[in-house]
Each structure stands twice: as structure tokens, then as C-alpha cells.
Write an enzyme that holds these catalytic residues in place. Sequence first.
Site, mmCIF file in Angstrom:
data_model
loop_
_atom_site.group_PDB
_atom_site.id
_atom_site.type_symbol
_atom_site.label_atom_id
_atom_site.label_comp_id
_atom_site.label_asym_id
_atom_site.label_seq_id
_atom_site.Cartn_x
_atom_site.Cartn_y
_atom_site.Cartn_z
ATOM 1 N N HIS A 1 0.861 -1.195 0.000
ATOM 2 C CA HIS A 1 0.000 0.000 0.000
ATOM 3 C C HIS A 1 0.890 1.234 0.000
ATOM 4 O O HIS A 1 1.935 1.249 0.661
ATOM 5 C CB HIS A 1 -0.912 -0.020 1.231
ATOM 6 C CG HIS A 1 -1.944 1.081 1.184
ATOM 7 N ND1 HIS A 1 -1.625 2.377 1.475
ATOM 8 C CD2 HIS A 1 -3.248 1.056 0.826
ATOM 9 C CE1 HIS A 1 -2.716 3.124 1.315
ATOM 10 N NE2 HIS A 1 -3.717 2.340 0.935
ATOM 11 N N GLU B 1 -4.006 1.922 -7.222
ATOM 12 C CA GLU B 1 -4.345 3.036 -6.335
ATOM 13 C C GLU B 1 -3.385 4.192 -6.594
ATOM 14 O O GLU B 1 -2.283 4.228 -6.014
ATOM 15 C CB GLU B 1 -4.199 2.607 -4.870
ATOM 16 C CG GLU B 1 -5.159 1.537 -4.438
ATOM 17 C CD GLU B 1 -5.470 1.644 -2.955
ATOM 18 O OE1 GLU B 1 -6.640 1.819 -2.614
ATOM 19 O OE2 GLU B 1 -4.540 1.599 -2.139
HETATM 20 P P1 PGA Z 1 -9.376 6.401 0.258
HETATM 21 O O1 PGA Z 1 -8.223 5.314 0.546
HETATM 22 O O2 PGA Z 1 -10.585 5.656 -0.262
HETATM 23 O O3 PGA Z 1 -9.620 7.068 1.573
HETATM 24 O O4 PGA Z 1 -8.850 7.332 -0.783
HETATM 25 C C1 PGA Z 1 -8.023 4.218 -0.309
HETATM 26 C C2 PGA Z 1 -6.858 3.389 0.167
HETATM 27 O O5 PGA Z 1 -5.883 3.954 0.681
HETATM 28 O O6 PGA Z 1 -6.877 2.146 0.075
#
Ligand code: PGA
Length: 259
Positions: A95, A168
Site C-alpha cells: 500500500h 491506487e
Molecule cells: P481512500 O483510501 O478511499 O480514503 O482514498 C483508499 C486506500 O488507501 O486504500
Amino acid sequence: MANWKSHKSLVETRSFLEDFSKTLSARDHALLGGDIVIFPSFVSLPIVSALCQQWKWPIQFGAQAVSAWEQGAHTGEVSADMLADVGVRYVLIGHSERRKDQGENGPITEQKIRRCQAAKLIPVLCIGETLEQRRNMRTDHVLRQQLNDAFAGLDGADRLGDFIIAYEPVWAIGTGLVPTEEQLRDTALSIRRVLKRLFCDPRTGATNRADSLPLLYGGSVKRGNADKIMALSCYQGLLIGGASLDPKHLSDIVSVAVN
Ligand code: PGA
């Protein structure tokens, strides 16, 4: 998939689950129960596990991190076997917050994937570019590098395991910004291209394994944009941070995903 990050005490975890079980419609529950995955903090994992069993609830749960080492003299680490022991099925790896805060990059992602495989846990590899990298047209390069780091070293048999990839973009996490539909489509295509190369059958050249790996989108997903992202049909699910902390928001997003 709901990433709670460093949120919710034990009491808050319990009350979330109670409220979520009431707000999720019976139909959504039946259709998608097993595909809803909550990633609470390590300390909340046993209570989530116990309540899901007690209520015979089909939702799954996962861990936000795992040790790169086996059980042993590694103070503060939680091993893959320990996670499997409390009923964890999925583990987030790479992540962007961990890449930044804990240096969870490069070869460490591969090592963690190996640990998950040995404990029969499913790794959810998170990849994404920063805003600066996107502006400098480095997105494809960065994503390719992150995928190569995680998977290129795995041999034939190891590559047959279950994996989930979550795209992401770092600039979309917690900012309210979401890529345009064109950016989402183009990026999904370029991720699939890399996966096809990494997971192609060396004997036959077949790429169906790469095509079948689930690709999720994460970054400022809300009930107001989840339908548009899912309608693109190049992402098979969503990784949700902030909006997953509220049971009503999460169940609204689940309804969108089911419809
Ligand atoms: P968010 O986070 O939906 O608050 O943007 C997503 C993540 O970090 O997995």
C-alpha cells in the site's frame, strides 16, 4: 474491499459490524457477502473473526500488513501464519502509505507475497504512481516496475497462486481526486499488458491466467462515483478507505457493485 487503516477501537469495530449487518440488504448480502472484505487493524482481527463466525456471516476479512519473515525473533512483526490462524484470507501488500512510511517497496513486496503463499493467504498487491510521476509521463514505467518487483522473481508454480492487484494512484488516496474515465481505462490496459507478460504460459504463450487476475481500483471511492468506476468494466472491484468507515456508505457502495 474496505481498508480501515489505523481507525476503530474494539468497541467501534463491533458497532460498525452490527450496523453494517443491518444496513446491507438481504439481496446484496446474498449476492456479494463472500466478496466483501474488511481490513481492520491487527488488534481488531480476532473480534471480527469471532463475530463473523457467531453470526454466520459470509463476509471475509484481511490484514493490512504482514511480516516479511517467518515467525521468530522479529520484534513487533506479525507473521503470515499468525494471520492465517485468526482466519485472515487476504493481505494488503505494498500500500502506498506503507511504501512511504515503512519502505515496503521492491524486493520486500515479493518476499511478503511468498510468505502469504506459504500460509495460503491471498496477497492484494497495491500499485500506483504519484502525481509528479503521472505529470512526468512515468505512470506506466512505475506500475511496470512495481509489478516486476513483486512477481518477476516468482517461479512457475508460485505464479499459479491467487493474486489480486489494486491500482491506487497515490494522488487519489484520501484527496477526493479520482482519475478520469480515460485515465482509468488506459491504466487498466497497461497493467493488463504487464500481467500478460509476467503470467504468460512459457510453453504455450497463453495469457488467460493474466486475464483472470482480479484488478481493483482504489483512491477516493465514494457512493457518488463507485457506479461510474464499476461501469467501465475494466476493474473487478474497489478498494475503499475513508468511505468504508461508515457502515451506511459502505453498504451503499456494495449495492452499486451488485447492480
Ligand atoms: P481512500 O483510501 O478511499 O480514503 O482514498 C483508499 C486506500 O488507501 O486504500
